[in-house]
Scaffold this active site. Structure first.
Site, PDB file in Angstrom:
ATOM      1  N   ASP A   1     -17.656 -70.495 -37.926  1.00  0.00           N
ATOM      2  CA  ASP A   1     -17.999 -69.503 -38.951  1.00  0.00           C
ATOM      3  C   ASP A   1     -16.743 -69.055 -39.693  1.00  0.00           C
ATOM      4  O   ASP A   1     -15.715 -69.757 -39.731  1.00  0.00           O
ATOM      5  CB  ASP A   1     -18.743 -68.332 -38.258  1.00  0.00           C
ATOM      6  CG  ASP A   1     -19.717 -67.633 -39.173  1.00  0.00           C
ATOM      7  OD1 ASP A   1     -19.264 -66.787 -39.978  1.00  0.00           O
ATOM      8  OD2 ASP A   1     -20.927 -67.922 -39.121  1.00  0.00           O
ATOM      9  N   ASP A   2     -16.786 -67.904 -40.271  1.00  0.00           N
ATOM     10  CA  ASP A   2     -15.738 -67.318 -41.096  1.00  0.00           C
ATOM     11  C   ASP A   2     -14.374 -67.312 -40.386  1.00  0.00           C
ATOM     12  O   ASP A   2     -14.312 -67.100 -39.179  1.00  0.00           O
ATOM     13  CB  ASP A   2     -16.176 -65.867 -41.387  1.00  0.00           C
ATOM     14  CG  ASP A   2     -15.389 -65.241 -42.507  1.00  0.00           C
ATOM     15  OD1 ASP A   2     -14.428 -65.852 -42.987  1.00  0.00           O
ATOM     16  OD2 ASP A   2     -15.750 -64.114 -42.896  1.00  0.00           O
TER      17      ASP A   2
ATOM     18  N   ASP B   1     -28.559 -60.594 -39.897  1.00  0.00           N
ATOM     19  CA  ASP B   1     -27.423 -60.391 -38.995  1.00  0.00           C
ATOM     20  C   ASP B   1     -27.853 -59.626 -37.753  1.00  0.00           C
ATOM     21  O   ASP B   1     -27.114 -59.555 -36.779  1.00  0.00           O
ATOM     22  CB  ASP B   1     -26.325 -59.582 -39.702  1.00  0.00           C
ATOM     23  CG  ASP B   1     -25.426 -60.482 -40.530  1.00  0.00           C
ATOM     24  OD1 ASP B   1     -25.496 -61.709 -40.355  1.00  0.00           O
ATOM     25  OD2 ASP B   1     -24.657 -59.947 -41.356  1.00  0.00           O
TER      26      ASP B   1
ATOM     27  N   TRP C   1     -29.921 -54.336 -45.278  1.00  0.00           N
ATOM     28  CA  TRP C   1     -29.163 -55.194 -44.376  1.00  0.00           C
ATOM     29  C   TRP C   1     -29.544 -54.850 -42.926  1.00  0.00           C
ATOM     30  O   TRP C   1     -29.646 -53.687 -42.577  1.00  0.00           O
ATOM     31  CB  TRP C   1     -27.652 -54.979 -44.584  1.00  0.00           C
ATOM     32  CG  TRP C   1     -26.856 -55.725 -43.555  1.00  0.00           C
ATOM     33  CD1 TRP C   1     -26.568 -57.054 -43.555  1.00  0.00           C
ATOM     34  CD2 TRP C   1     -26.283 -55.181 -42.358  1.00  0.00           C
ATOM     35  NE1 TRP C   1     -25.865 -57.384 -42.423  1.00  0.00           N
ATOM     36  CE2 TRP C   1     -25.667 -56.249 -41.664  1.00  0.00           C
ATOM     37  CE3 TRP C   1     -26.248 -53.906 -41.788  1.00  0.00           C
ATOM     38  CZ2 TRP C   1     -25.015 -56.084 -40.449  1.00  0.00           C
ATOM     39  CZ3 TRP C   1     -25.595 -53.732 -40.570  1.00  0.00           C
ATOM     40  CH2 TRP C   1     -24.973 -54.818 -39.924  1.00  0.00           C
TER      41      TRP C   1
ATOM     42  N   CYS D   1     -27.331 -68.003 -46.441  1.00  0.00           N
ATOM     43  CA  CYS D   1     -27.096 -66.743 -45.742  1.00  0.00           C
ATOM     44  C   CYS D   1     -26.550 -65.776 -46.774  1.00  0.00           C
ATOM     45  O   CYS D   1     -25.843 -66.187 -47.698  1.00  0.00           O
ATOM     46  CB  CYS D   1     -26.071 -66.998 -44.635  1.00  0.00           C
ATOM     47  SG  CYS D   1     -25.460 -65.526 -43.816  1.00  0.00           S
TER      48      CYS D   1
ATOM     49  N   ASP E   1     -22.645 -68.695 -47.110  1.00  0.00           N
ATOM     50  CA  ASP E   1     -22.803 -67.237 -47.016  1.00  0.00           C
ATOM     51  C   ASP E   1     -22.585 -66.592 -48.381  1.00  0.00           C
ATOM     52  O   ASP E   1     -22.061 -67.215 -49.321  1.00  0.00           O
ATOM     53  CB  ASP E   1     -21.772 -66.717 -46.005  1.00  0.00           C
ATOM     54  CG  ASP E   1     -22.181 -65.411 -45.350  1.00  0.00           C
ATOM     55  OD1 ASP E   1     -23.112 -64.759 -45.846  1.00  0.00           O
ATOM     56  OD2 ASP E   1     -21.534 -65.032 -44.347  1.00  0.00           O
ATOM     57  N   MET E   2     -22.947 -65.325 -48.524  1.00  0.00           N
ATOM     58  CA  MET E   2     -22.780 -64.583 -49.789  1.00  0.00           C
ATOM     59  C   MET E   2     -22.860 -63.106 -49.405  1.00  0.00           C
ATOM     60  O   MET E   2     -23.938 -62.613 -49.114  1.00  0.00           O
ATOM     61  CB  MET E   2     -23.937 -64.980 -50.705  1.00  0.00           C
ATOM     62  CG  MET E   2     -23.785 -64.649 -52.169  1.00  0.00           C
ATOM     63  SD  MET E   2     -24.182 -62.929 -52.552  1.00  0.00           S
ATOM     64  CE  MET E   2     -24.053 -62.961 -54.300  1.00  0.00           C
ATOM     65  N   ASN E   3     -21.708 -62.438 -49.372  1.00  0.00           N
ATOM     66  CA  ASN E   3     -21.675 -61.144 -48.694  1.00  0.00           C
ATOM     67  C   ASN E   3     -21.540 -59.896 -49.544  1.00  0.00           C
ATOM     68  O   ASN E   3     -21.137 -58.860 -49.024  1.00  0.00           O
ATOM     69  CB  ASN E   3     -20.560 -61.156 -47.640  1.00  0.00           C
ATOM     70  CG  ASN E   3     -20.996 -61.920 -46.405  1.00  0.00           C
ATOM     71  OD1 ASN E   3     -22.012 -61.606 -45.811  1.00  0.00           O
ATOM     72  ND2 ASN E   3     -20.258 -62.944 -46.048  1.00  0.00           N
TER      73      ASN E   3
ATOM     74  N   ARG F   1     -16.819 -55.343 -49.269  1.00  0.00           N
ATOM     75  CA  ARG F   1     -16.094 -56.014 -48.185  1.00  0.00           C
ATOM     76  C   ARG F   1     -14.780 -56.617 -48.704  1.00  0.00           C
ATOM     77  O   ARG F   1     -14.421 -57.747 -48.364  1.00  0.00           O
ATOM     78  CB  ARG F   1     -16.975 -57.110 -47.593  1.00  0.00           C
ATOM     79  CG  ARG F   1     -16.640 -57.469 -46.167  1.00  0.00           C
ATOM     80  CD  ARG F   1     -17.265 -58.808 -45.794  1.00  0.00           C
ATOM     81  NE  ARG F   1     -17.171 -59.042 -44.364  1.00  0.00           N
ATOM     82  CZ  ARG F   1     -17.322 -60.216 -43.789  1.00  0.00           C
ATOM     83  NH1 ARG F   1     -17.597 -61.279 -44.511  1.00  0.00           N
ATOM     84  NH2 ARG F   1     -17.216 -60.354 -42.502  1.00  0.00           N
TER      85      ARG F   1
HETATM   86  C1  DGJ Z   1     -22.223 -62.481 -42.770  1.00  0.00           C
HETATM   87  C2  DGJ Z   1     -23.111 -63.440 -42.043  1.00  0.00           C
HETATM   88  O1  DGJ Z   1     -24.431 -63.008 -42.094  1.00  0.00           O
HETATM   89  C3  DGJ Z   1     -22.597 -63.570 -40.611  1.00  0.00           C
HETATM   90  O2  DGJ Z   1     -23.469 -64.390 -39.874  1.00  0.00           O
HETATM   91  C4  DGJ Z   1     -21.214 -64.120 -40.626  1.00  0.00           C
HETATM   92  O3  DGJ Z   1     -21.226 -65.422 -41.138  1.00  0.00           O
HETATM   93  C5  DGJ Z   1     -20.306 -63.220 -41.463  1.00  0.00           C
HETATM   94  N1  DGJ Z   1     -20.863 -62.976 -42.757  1.00  0.00           N
HETATM   95  C6  DGJ Z   1     -18.949 -63.834 -41.615  1.00  0.00           C
HETATM   96  O4  DGJ Z   1     -18.163 -63.124 -42.465  1.00  0.00           O
END
Ligand code: DGJ
Length: 743
Positions: A367-368, A549, A200, A527, A479-481, A444
């Site tokens: 965004d979020d 990011d 990351w 993303c 997105d996918m975190n 997260r």
């Molecule tokens: C991760 C993304 O890469 C960011 O740009 C942003 O959208 C955050 N998530 C929001 O939680």
């Protein structure tokens, strides 16, 4: 027709102006590999390229014949267990426990065009004449199972694509333990392997190592293609650089767990295999069922790494990306994430939007944090309805106000995830990926929804399409975190649990397909915590990906440089953010940040309302500069000139040249100031040697041949005297050179 078939020798020759790929049916009826590389002229027989010979300690196939051993023969889609000891392309466990198979050539079909892959992303043709495909059918009579191998060769691109399809025609249950998409046995192993590795915020750094006997591989087990390793490798000859030399590229059109492996055997053959990671993969193939592998895109280049990259860039931007946005100019956007994080209301967002409009920005992205009760990352994923406390007029309200200002409106989703603190989880705790009786780990504070389930995908489709229908939304950031853990599904039987990671990706593709078909005008940007899922699979649905990011201009030099190994500038989201940078806390000038971000799909990620008038003026100029040149950046030919990964990596340069070579834009960056350096020049590439160019801000004109040999003379940055304060740049310097051919 670029596929020749010789009935007598049973040889197949895939050939275009740049490459040849040749294989044959061998005496055991399996497929042997004869050649892959630079185009060679067609001839009646290439059988002499199939080398067999008695060798000591060799296991042989036929009694009385000491020459025919798969151990020394190069093959097309090899299996393990019948004299070949290298890792195979596939393995099937049968009901009696055997893993031995014998797939023999049965038939083939050659046709123009390229077939679609069911439920999977793949490159395509627009005219049938652009490419030819051969489907070779192999069958194992004992288990009544077929494998179809698909090869497509493009007429005017140095590209071959491959995939395989397993079809159980018999009456027993089979288990695929390994089902890779391609395997190529290269004649020798005198190569260096280039890979894109990282983590990351430092995704896709270029790493190079010499091949050595044994296995070298990169892979993902994380449920996405990952930022740790990209599903791409290139094998280049020692001495090959960006501009010259032989390179074989391999890129997997897939967004989940993968394996890219090179096994150098005892006779220095390099077996290059690529496909779904066999680790933790098993697929039950019931009678009548079939399994299609994703596609591998192989590129051959004689013109160094840039030659390979340009072939990928052109193929992906023209024959992988689809829809309205493929050839449309992408909007300059502003995203509120780093400006506000979760802390915003309608007024704040509108103040950013208004200011942005005045500076020429075209798209505002929320965004979020706009949905459920999401004030931090502990809640609400899964609840895709507006938080009325922040946005009392709903998404419709803010979207309409933004569009009334003359900007387009874009919205963030993270459809694959859920927080336990959400209505969705409360209603469906069984919808997350987890193993019954075991603790489920989080990332997260969130859990991965089980996208192998149709009811889950249907639910997300319902929620998202509802929002997209209600409001004037022209862009979605998907997105996918987090990566997967405890991979288990409440809906799959025990014998299918190891199918989950692949079924999940099929579910993601299904949702993308439904949404992109229903909302063809919406620009999707994928993303995954930045660039943790930057792969060709995603690009089939979402024409751009948020590259990282990490928006620090210096770090972005490496990330963007590495990403362009396989992916075109039109797919790289690149934004100017605030200083000190939120990821590495570095200060760089607005000009340096702009000059790096220009080489991508441009935007801003900062609180524009907090900028000084002077900064806003600079932003205005940047936006107008980008708009003027975005055709060139998006559709031009990209050349990497100076690498941040070679030597000290202190000087980095790249350029885009228009297709007619009448325009070019070069970016030159110097990370740290140097004391009293020698004179420097920048050798440009891709220009027309006979055209005379004017370079903005420089006196006189220069012919292309001079700029590509003598080079463009750079200002000496150090003179020993103290310059006026405005010229004291110090570290993190950058310059742009705009070239225009003189008519
Ligand atoms: C991760 C993304 O890469 C960011 O740009 C942003 O959208 C955050 N998530 C929001 O939680």
């Amino acid at each position: 027709m670029p596929i020749h078939f010789n009935e007598e020798t049973k040889e197949f020759h895939l050939q275009n102006n740049g490459l040849s790929y040749i294989f044959t049916v061998m005496k055991n009826n399996q497929l042997g590999h004869l050649y892959y590389g630079k185009r060679i002229r067609h001839r009646d027989s290439f059988q002499h390229l199939l080398r067999t010979q008695p060798r000591a300690a060799m296991s042989c196939v036929y009694e009385g014949d000491l020459t025919f051993s798969l151990d020394i023969i190069k093959q097309e889609y090899p299996s393990y267990g019948t004299t070949d000891y290298r890792e195979p392309a596939f393995q099937i466990t049968q009901q009696n426990g055997s893993r031995i198979t014998h797939f023999e050539y049965v038939s083939h079909e050659i046709y123009s065009g390229k077939p679609k892959l069911d439920g999977l992303p793949a490159t395509y043709t627009e005219e049938e004449s652009e490419a030819s495909t051969i489907e070779v059918v192999l069958e194992d009579k004992l288990i009544e199972t077929a494998v179809k191998l698909y090869y497509t060769v493009y007429e005017n691109r140095n590209v071959i694509t491959r995939s395989a399809r397993f079809i159980n025609k018999g009456s027993q249950k089979l288990e695929l333990n390994r089902a890779l998409s391609s395997s190529v046995d290269l004649f020798d192993a005198d190569f260096e392997m280039v890979q894109l590795s990282g983590s990351w915020s430092r995704e896709r750094h270029v790493k190079t190592r010499a091949l050595a006997p044994g296995i070298q591989s990169i892979s993902s087990t994380r449920g996405t293609s990952s930022s740790q390793q990209n599903p791409f490798i290139a094998l280049k000859r020692p001495g090959t650089d960006e501009h010259q030399g032989e390179v074989y590229g391999f890129n997997f059109v897939y967004s989940g767990n993968f394996l890219a492996q090179v096994e150098v055997d005892h006779y220095d053959v390099a077996r290059v295999t690529m496909g779904i990671n066999p680790f933790d993969f098993r697929w039950l193939l019931e009678p009548g069922e079939d399994f299609q592998t994703p596609e591998v895109v192989m590129v051959y280049s004689e013109d160094g790494l840039n030659g390979m990259s340009q072939t990928y860039h052109d193929l992906y931007s023209q024959r992988l990306v689809r829809g309205k946005w493929k050839n449309s100019e992408r909007p300059v956007l502003i995203n509120n994430w780093e400006a506000t994080y979760f802390n915003f209301n309608e007024e704040k967002l509108l103040s950013i939007a208004k200011e942005s409009k005045d500076l020429g920005i075209e798209l505002f992205v929320l965004d979020d944090g706009w949905f459920g009760k999401r004030d931090d990352d502990t809640s609400s994923l899964g609840d895709w309805f507006t938080d009325k406390e922040k946005l009392p007029n709903g998404i419709e309200g803010i979207a309409e106000k933004v569009t009334d200002l003359g900007l387009s409106f874009g919205l963030w989703f993270e459809p694959e995830m859920v927080n336990k603190n959400s209505e969705l989880y409360k209603a469906h705790p069984e919808w997350i990926i987890q193993v019954d009786g075991r603790k489920a780990s989080h990332g997260r504070n969130q859990y991965v929804l089980d996208f192998s389930r149709k009811d889950v995908v249907d639910n997300l489709y319902g929620q998202m399409s509802d929002v997209l229908r209600k409001a004037p939304i022209s862009y979605v950031k998907w997105d996918m975190n987090r990566y997967m853990t405890e991979i288990g599904s409440a809906s799959l039987p025990s014998e299918r649990q190891s199918e989950l990671a692949h079924r999940y990706i099929l579910g993601v593709y299904d949702l993308y397909e439904r949404l992109t078909s229903e909302f063809p005008d919406v620009l999707f940007e994928s993303c995954a915590s930045g660039g943790c899922r930057f792969d060709p699979g995603m690009l089939y649905y979402a024409p751009q990906t948020w590259t990282s990011d990490d928006t620090d201009a210096v770090e972005r030099l490496k990330i963007q440089y590495g990403t362009t190994m396989a992916y075109p500038l039109s797919t790289l989201g690149a934004h100017v953010s605030d200083v000190p940078n939120h990821q590495v806390h570095r200060y760089t000038s607005l000009s340096m940040r702009g000059n790096v971000s220009f080489f991508g799909m441009f935007g801003y990620e900062l609180d524009i309302t907090a900028m000084s008038e002077q900064e806003k003026e600079e932003v205005k100029q940047q936006v107008s500069f980008y708009k003027k040149h975005r055709q060139l950046i998006q559709n031009g030919v990209f050349h990497r000139l100076l690498s941040p990964f070679e030597g000290l990596g202190n000087r980095v340069a790249w350029m885009a040249v228009s297709r007619d070579k009448k325009e070019a834009l070069a970016g030159y960056y110097k990370v740290l100031a140097e004391p009293n350096p020698g004179f420097k020049r920048l050798i440009l590439k891709g220009l027309d040697e006979n055209l005379e160019y004017k370079i903005e801000g420089m006196e006189g004109t220069y012919f292309g041949d001079e700029l590509m040999s003598a080079g463009l003379m750079l200002e000496n940055e150090y003179s020993g005297s103290v310059p006026p304060e405005s010229d004291r740049i110090g570290d993190f310097q950058s310059s742009l050179y705009k070239l225009t051919a003189v008519e």
